[in-house]
Design a protein around this motif. Structure first.
Motif, PDB file in Angstrom:
ATOM      1  N   LYS A 366       1.040  -1.404  -0.460  1.00 51.39           N
ATOM      2  CA  LYS A 366       0.195   0.219   0.226  1.00 51.39           C
ATOM      3  C   LYS A 366       1.014   1.232  -0.079  1.00 51.39           C
ATOM      4  O   LYS A 366       0.653   2.112  -0.785  1.00 51.39           O
ATOM      5  CB  LYS A 366      -0.796   0.001   1.590  1.00 51.39           C
ATOM      6  CG  LYS A 366      -2.210  -0.501   1.103  1.00 51.39           C
ATOM      7  CD  LYS A 366      -3.079   0.375   0.610  1.00 51.39           C
ATOM      8  CE  LYS A 366      -4.169  -0.182  -0.474  1.00 51.39           C
ATOM      9  NZ  LYS A 366      -4.285  -1.056  -1.028  1.00 51.39           N
ATOM     10  N   GLY A 367       2.126   1.359   1.188  1.00 52.81           N
ATOM     11  CA  GLY A 367       2.459   2.288   0.830  1.00 52.81           C
ATOM     12  C   GLY A 367       3.843   2.217   0.821  1.00 52.81           C
ATOM     13  O   GLY A 367       4.389   3.618  -0.023  1.00 52.81           O
ATOM     14  N   TYR A 368       4.470   1.231  -0.357  1.00 47.63           N
ATOM     15  CA  TYR A 368       5.575   1.246  -1.638  1.00 47.63           C
ATOM     16  C   TYR A 368       5.260   2.255  -2.642  1.00 47.63           C
ATOM     17  O   TYR A 368       4.631   1.510  -3.701  1.00 47.63           O
ATOM     18  CB  TYR A 368       5.099  -0.190  -2.071  1.00 47.63           C
ATOM     19  CG  TYR A 368       6.920  -0.771  -1.787  1.00 47.63           C
ATOM     20  CD1 TYR A 368       7.171  -1.204  -2.986  1.00 47.63           C
ATOM     21  CD2 TYR A 368       8.178  -0.056  -0.913  1.00 47.63           C
ATOM     22  CE1 TYR A 368       8.431  -1.669  -3.554  1.00 47.63           C
ATOM     23  CE2 TYR A 368       9.563  -0.581  -1.518  1.00 47.63           C
ATOM     24  CZ  TYR A 368       9.304  -1.141  -2.144  1.00 47.63           C
ATOM     25  OH  TYR A 368      10.543  -1.882  -2.723  1.00 47.63           O
ATOM     26  N   HIS A 369       6.639   2.866  -2.632  1.00 46.32           N
ATOM     27  CA  HIS A 369       5.939   3.710  -3.869  1.00 46.32           C
ATOM     28  C   HIS A 369       6.529   3.512  -4.698  1.00 46.32           C
ATOM     29  O   HIS A 369       6.312   3.589  -6.207  1.00 46.32           O
ATOM     30  CB  HIS A 369       7.087   5.762  -3.504  1.00 46.32           C
ATOM     31  CG  HIS A 369       8.427   4.617  -3.716  1.00 46.32           C
ATOM     32  ND1 HIS A 369       9.019   4.734  -2.493  1.00 46.32           N
ATOM     33  CD2 HIS A 369       9.353   4.974  -4.108  1.00 46.32           C
ATOM     34  CE1 HIS A 369      10.345   4.615  -3.280  1.00 46.32           C
ATOM     35  NE2 HIS A 369      10.483   4.702  -4.037  1.00 46.32           N
ATOM     36  N   LEU A 370       7.314   2.201  -4.918  1.00 49.83           N
ATOM     37  CA  LEU A 370       8.022   1.875  -6.092  1.00 49.83           C
ATOM     38  C   LEU A 370       6.969   1.004  -7.299  1.00 49.83           C
ATOM     39  O   LEU A 370       6.975   1.053  -8.287  1.00 49.83           O
ATOM     40  CB  LEU A 370       9.398   0.847  -5.327  1.00 49.83           C
ATOM     41  CG  LEU A 370      10.775   1.613  -5.550  1.00 49.83           C
ATOM     42  CD1 LEU A 370      11.537   0.573  -4.949  1.00 49.83           C
ATOM     43  CD2 LEU A 370      10.582   2.341  -7.221  1.00 49.83           C
ATOM     44  N   LEU A 371       5.514   0.676  -6.821  1.00 49.69           N
ATOM     45  CA  LEU A 371       4.498   0.113  -7.078  1.00 49.69           C
ATOM     46  C   LEU A 371       4.008   0.899  -8.245  1.00 49.69           C
ATOM     47  O   LEU A 371       4.213   0.652  -9.445  1.00 49.69           O
ATOM     48  CB  LEU A 371       3.423  -1.104  -6.615  1.00 49.69           C
ATOM     49  CG  LEU A 371       2.111  -1.242  -6.880  1.00 49.69           C
ATOM     50  CD1 LEU A 371       2.680  -1.997  -7.765  1.00 49.69           C
ATOM     51  CD2 LEU A 371       1.427  -2.033  -6.089  1.00 49.69           C
TER      52      LEU A 371
END
Lengths: 421, 144
Positions: A366-371
């Motif tokens: 959810k908070g993973y900017h790389l996605l």
């Protein structure tokens, strides 16, 4: 030799011999705290005597003999004689330094292996395992350990004392586990070593100079383990992974202290010696004839990158296949995301996007900017610039790293202006 | 820290005379000790100078001069090297002292040299400061 010089030499000798010393003593006295105390006693005597007598020809043997004599004295004084005599009967009080020389290499190796299984025992917390392993197997001082992990020295000291107490209270045996237990316990050992390595490798730990130290200690410990447990493929796999990652230590950070992505690193500065060692280590893993485990697979992926002379020459198809195998073996959203990137590089962005779209609902990302960042890149490559722009902006809002945010916003702007590459 | 132990050539090694089985075994055992300690990085032996070529530049800006071996000053020639990774200079010395006499008849010599390593950002206060900021950012990210 000056006194200071002698002390530094004794420090070096201690570092070379202390793990074997403590391991051998633990076998004798069956208690790791006592073993360390006895080893330290021998060190103190060395510090007293050697400046006068000179360094003995076989310093390791001298320390072992001295420590074992004190062990026997201690046990006599504490009336443990009756219980322990059976064990120490073999190691007679007439032990000479030559006898120690003759000591079977196999015995020393076994003792070291037993010791590392003990310091990485599941009854201890992860922090305790790391601290105790660094202390007893790597010979790091409490201060060095504390500075590696940005904690107070007293915290580390307590952690180590409590860890030894727990091992004693839980009567953890000094042995190499067998069967199914061996697999789990070995996995715990490898986890501790890799944790140490990552702490040193990533830019998140304490003083800058200690980071290479942690990497080196982890790598050295891995190499030692490869010799005392040569039939475990994942040991070689982990060593291979660490050798390859270490080969990039000098190119991972630019002059401003910012991390450089793998694809942007200066490959001419990758340490070819370590790459060669990593390839050799993976070969040892393969030769054992079992399917590659997670560390070995990650090493294989790392080697694909290491063997590409430029980013453009990367064998993405092979990497995609390896991620496929890794995803089946130890599935995780991060592995899936990496697999998506590899698939997109190998077969085109549409295929990568299929995988990434499925990850959108993944709670752990959810908070993973790389996605969104990866998704944006794939969308842009497919000419879907509006969607790409908003995904880049979303990614930018999720990262706290200023430089990364700027980079992502720049990419969003490029999508808008049609200059995206 | 990386160190190189250079084994010097001898009249025997230059003549292609094989070392005794005893010495071969001792060197083998020593290399195994280095491997078991996790400190060995690489080790190789070099062929005698009879097959070597020397390239020199006696004239500044001029063409190189090529000379075929063998070269006479065997003491100054390199016969082999062992590269190790250790924590201190003293540790390197200890390991070098444990290497068996490479000759056994009076010509054995080992030279210990430290390998240059790029100190990268270690010394520059500006980069250090930036590194600290970066580290803090990542720490905050981890806590979030």
């Amino acid at each position: 030799m000056s006194s200071a010089q002698t002390h530094r030499t004794i420090d070096a000798i201690w570092r070379m011999e202390s793990a074997k010393l403590i391991a051998g003593l633990t076998r004798m006295v069956r208690d790791v705290a006592l073993a360390e105390d006895l080893a330290q006693d021998a060190l103190l005597i060395a510090l007293e005597r050697w400046p006068e007598t000179g360094i003995p020809d076989n310093p390791g043997g001298w320390l072992m003999t001295t420590a074992k004599r004190r062990a026997i004295d201690f046990m006599r004084r504490n009336k443990l004689r009756d219980q322990k005599y059976g064990e120490i009967g073999r190691t007679s009080p007439l032990y000479t330094e030559d006898d120690v020389d003759q000591a079977l290499d196999g015995e020393i190796s076994d003792d070291l292996l037993r010791l590392i299984f003990m310091t990485c025992h599941p009854v201890l917390s992860q922090d305790a395992r790391v601290a105790l392993t660094l202390r007893l197997l790597c010979g790091l001082t409490t201060d060095e350990i504390a500075r590696s992990f940005l904690v107070a020295e007293s915290t580390v000291a307590q952690r180590i004392v409590r860890a030894k107490r727990t091992l004693s209270a839980e009567k953890v045996p000094f042995e190499v586990p067998t069967g199914e237990e061996l697999n789990q316990r070995m996995a715990a050992v490898l986890e501790v070593i890799y944790l140490m390595f990552n702490e040193g490798y990533s830019a998140t730990s304490g003083e800058h100079w200690i980071r290479p130290l942690l990497c080196q200690e982890a790598l050295r410990l891995g190499r030692i383990l490869a010799e005392i447990a040569p039939n475990e493929p994942e040991v070689h796999g982990l060593v291979a992974l660490m050798e390859i990652q270490a080969s990039r230590l000098k190119t991972r950070i630019n002059a401003k202290g910012e991390p450089i992505l793998l694809m942007d690193q200066n490959r001419a500065k990758w340490d070819q010696l370590l790459i060669r060692r990593g390839i050799t280590a993976l070969e040892r893993s393969r030769k054992l004839g079992r399917p590659l485990g997670p560390y070995s697979l990650q090493a294989a992926i790392s080697i694909c990158h290491a063997q590409a002379r430029s980013a453009a020459e990367t064998d993405w198809i092979r990497i995609a296949a390896l991620y496929e195998a890794l995803a089946r073996l130890s599935p995780s959203p991060i592995v899936e995301l990496n697999r998506a990137v590899a698939i997109s590089m190998a077969f085109g962005p549409a295929f990568g996007l299929q995988i990434v779209d499925q990850l959108n609902e993944e709670p752990s990302l959810k908070g993973y900017h790389l996605l969104p960042s990866v998704r944006a890149d794939l969308l842009a490559k497919l000419g879907r610039y509006d969607e790409a722009r908003s995904e880049f902006e979303r990614a930018a809002s999720m990262t706290r790293n200023t430089r990364e945010r700027e980079l992502l916003l720049q990419r969003a702007a490029d999508c808008e202006s049609g200059t995206y590459q | 820290m990386r160190f190189m132990m250079i084994v010097k050539a001898t009249t025997d090694s230059e003549a292609g005379v094989m070392p005794s089985q005893e010495l071969i075994d001792a060197m083998q055992k020593y290399n195994e000790e280095l491997v078991k300690a996790g400190v060995l990085l690489a080790a190789d032996g070099l062929m005698p100078s009879s097959s070597a070529i020397r390239i020199s530049y006696p004239e500044p800006g001029g063409k190189p001069k090529l000379v075929d071996g063998p070269f006479t000053e065997s003491k100054e020639l390199i016969a082999g090297y062992t590269l190790i990774e250790v924590k201190s200079r003293e540790e390197a010395v200890e390991w070098a002292l444990r290497m068996p006499d490479p000759h056994g008849f009076g010509q054995g010599e080992i030279e210990l040299r430290q390998v240059f390593e790029v100190e990268e950002l270690m010394d520059n206060p500006d980069t250090l400061a930036k590194e600290v900021t970066l580290r803090r950012q990542v720490e905050e990210q981890k806590k979030a």
